[in-house]
Design a protein around this motif. Structure first.
Motif, short mmCIF file in Angstrom:
data_model
loop_
_atom_site.label_atom_id
_atom_site.label_comp_id
_atom_site.label_asym_id
_atom_site.label_seq_id
_atom_site.Cartn_x
_atom_site.Cartn_y
_atom_site.Cartn_z
N TYR A 80 79.58 25.85 54.12
CA TYR A 80 78.94 24.65 54.66
C TYR A 80 79.31 23.42 53.84
CZ TYR A 80 76.52 28.26 57.17
OH TYR A 80 76.26 29.36 57.95
N ASP A 81 79.57 22.30 54.57
CA ASP A 81 79.90 21.07 53.86
C ASP A 81 78.62 20.38 53.38
OD1 ASP A 81 78.81 19.70 56.06
OD2 ASP A 81 80.77 19.09 56.85
N SER A 82 78.75 19.19 52.79
CA SER A 82 77.60 18.50 52.20
C SER A 82 76.57 18.07 53.24
CB SER A 82 78.06 17.28 51.41
OG SER A 82 78.79 16.40 52.25
N GLU A 83 76.96 18.05 54.52
CA GLU A 83 76.03 17.68 55.59
C GLU A 83 75.45 18.89 56.29
OE1 GLU A 83 78.35 15.08 58.02
OE2 GLU A 83 78.38 13.48 56.52
N LYS A 105 77.22 21.23 57.82
CA LYS A 105 78.06 21.65 58.95
C LYS A 105 78.87 22.89 58.55
CE LYS A 105 81.99 20.17 61.72
NZ LYS A 105 83.04 19.15 61.89
N GLN A 164 75.92 19.32 43.56
CA GLN A 164 76.23 17.93 43.95
C GLN A 164 76.04 16.97 42.79
OE1 GLN A 164 73.73 17.29 47.40
NE2 GLN A 164 75.37 17.89 48.80
#
Length: 199
Positions: free
Chosen positions: A69-72, A74, A134
């Motif tokens: 999964y990406d940072s958003e 998705k 992050q």
């Protein structure tokens, strides 16, 4: 007189110990150095009565797909990048050697626009969370894309129990090579060269 003999013997023993340690270090350094990439093409030995060509045809080096999964939040699959070479690196912010090699990965990401970099954070929710990962990446100002393995699907699929671990996958989705442990800048470039010449 006895004191000088004692000091001489002590000094001699110290020198011999030092020389022994140096030779042991030199041997182990060569034996366990991470500059030798795995040769996936020789992963299995030839069986009696079969030719190298037959053996090669039986082997499938397709890199297993996975979802991260990406940072958003998705979902992103490895197969989304089919057609382009991909470097998959497993890391965590608590991993010292992961952090040592990261500046080289960031520079390689900027210098090799023809290669996709999947910097996969092993996000187990305990020793590593999306927030801690992050915070580290943002604090260092890295530009490479970070993906979060919150289900540990990718980590388990690729057996990345020891970090860091890096896989080089060509545009056809074939695993070219991989390396366990920290890569230096030169070793990373070596892996990228192997990746680009495998097409």
């Amino acid at each position: 007189m006895k004191k000088s003999v004692k000091w001489t013997l002590t000094a001699l023993i110290c020198v011999l110990v030092f020389v022994g340690i140096w030779f042991l270090y030199a041997f182990l350094k060569e034996e366990y150095a991470p500059d030798r990439f795995a040769d996936v093409s020789t992963g299995t030995s030839e069986s009696e009565g079969s030719s190298a060509q037959d053996n090669e045809e039986q082997q499938d080096f397709t890199a297993p797909d996975f979802t991260v999964y990406d940072s958003e939040g998705k979902a992103v699959k490895l197969s989304d990048f089919r057609g382009r070479p991909v470097v998959v690196n497993f890391w965590a912010s608590w991993c010292y050697y992961c952090k040592v090699e990261m500046p080289d990965f960031d520079k390689a990401y900027e210098n090799h626009s023809d290669v996709e970099f999947m910097m996969i954070n092993v996000t187990d929710g305990k020793s590593e969370t999306i927030e801690t990962a992050q915070e580290y990446v943002n604090g260092e100002g890295y530009k490479f894309p970070v993906y979060y393995d919150t289900t540990l699907e990718a980590t388990q699929t690729y057996g990345a129990s020891g970090l860091p671990m890096t896989f080089f996958i060509n545009g056809s989705g074939q695993l070219v090579t991989y390396a366990t442990g920290m890569l230096t800048a030169d070793q990373l470039e070596q892996g990228l060269s192997m990746l680009k010449t495998s097409e």
